[in-house]
Design a protein around this motif. Structure first.
Motif, PDB file in Angstrom:
ATOM      1  N   TYR A  63      59.630  52.325 -34.523  1.00  6.34           N
ATOM      2  CA  TYR A  63      59.914  51.002 -33.964  1.00  6.34           C
ATOM      3  C   TYR A  63      58.906  50.612 -32.892  1.00  6.34           C
ATOM      4  O   TYR A  63      58.630  49.422 -32.699  1.00  6.34           O
ATOM      5  CB  TYR A  63      61.358  50.916 -33.461  1.00  6.34           C
ATOM      6  N   ALA A  82      62.670  44.833 -32.805  1.00  6.90           N
ATOM      7  CA  ALA A  82      62.216  46.232 -32.854  1.00  6.90           C
ATOM      8  C   ALA A  82      62.518  46.939 -31.536  1.00  6.90           C
ATOM      9  O   ALA A  82      62.871  48.127 -31.527  1.00  6.90           O
ATOM     10  CB  ALA A  82      60.731  46.288 -33.184  1.00  6.90           C
ATOM     11  N   ASN A  85      66.024  48.074 -31.539  1.00  7.47           N
ATOM     12  CA  ASN A  85      66.152  49.280 -32.365  1.00  7.47           C
ATOM     13  C   ASN A  85      65.693  50.521 -31.603  1.00  7.47           C
ATOM     14  O   ASN A  85      66.273  51.595 -31.763  1.00  7.47           O
ATOM     15  CB  ASN A  85      65.378  49.127 -33.674  1.00  7.47           C
TER      16      ASN A  85
END
Length: 183
Positions: A63, A82, A85
């Motif tokens: 990520y 991202a 995440n």
């Protein structure tokens, strides 16, 4: 009149049956041994060929590269997604990294996210270095980032794709360190 209907009906039925004919295609499954997979991996270089000693670090790195790419493309929303995440990947033992990644995910503008990404890169460096088990990571640096203060980031390839300057100066930077697994 009856004959006209029959002549139209026959081609129509032929068309319906031929167009609906389900042609079955053969499927094949190839089972590869571990040795065959390793051989193929050597033949076809993978762009992100890095592996880590633990799944968490591998997920964070995956990520991280997505954030870096999104910043390079000046895509705030993709970078925030991202970043979230990344934050979800950390447990309580990594409070500082989790906090920085959450801050990136909540950034209101791309420059704030870039600034926090720079801080995150500094903090995550030891995690990447300690847990790299296979492959190479390139530590890259842009001397012009943040009013010529400079900043670095990590990449999976040697090519410079500057996350701090994006489309403004995409190739600005150089490789400062090539990180390999510790033996």
């Amino acid at each position: 009149m009856k004959y006209t209907r029959k002549y139209w009906l026959l081609p129509l039925l032929f068309f319906v049956f031929t167009s609906c004919n389900d042609k079955k295609q053969e499927q094949s499954v190839e089972v590869k041994t571990e040795e065959e997979v390793k051989e193929k991996k050597e033949e076809i270089p993978d762009i992100a060929d890095s592996s880590f000693k633990d799944g968490m670090t591998g997920t964070v790195y995956h990520y991280y590269l997505k954030v870096r790419t999104a910043l390079f493309n000046d895509d705030l929303e993709a970078a925030k997604d991202a970043s979230q995440n990344i934050a979800n990947s950390f447990d309580d033992d990594f409070a500082e990294l989790k906090s920085l990644s959450e801050e990136m995910a909540k950034a209101e503008d791309i420059e704030k996210l870039r600034s926090t990404f720079s801080d995150f890169s500094v903090e995550v460096e030891s995690l990447f270095k300690q847990n790299l088990s296979e492959g190479t990571i390139y530590k890259q640096h842009c001397p012009m980032a943040f009013n010529n203060k400079g900043a670095f980031w990590f990449a999976e390839v040697e090519e410079i794709k500057n996350p701090y300057k994006g489309e403004e100066m995409p190739k600005c930077g150089s490789i400062k360190e090539t990180i390999k697994p510790k033996k």
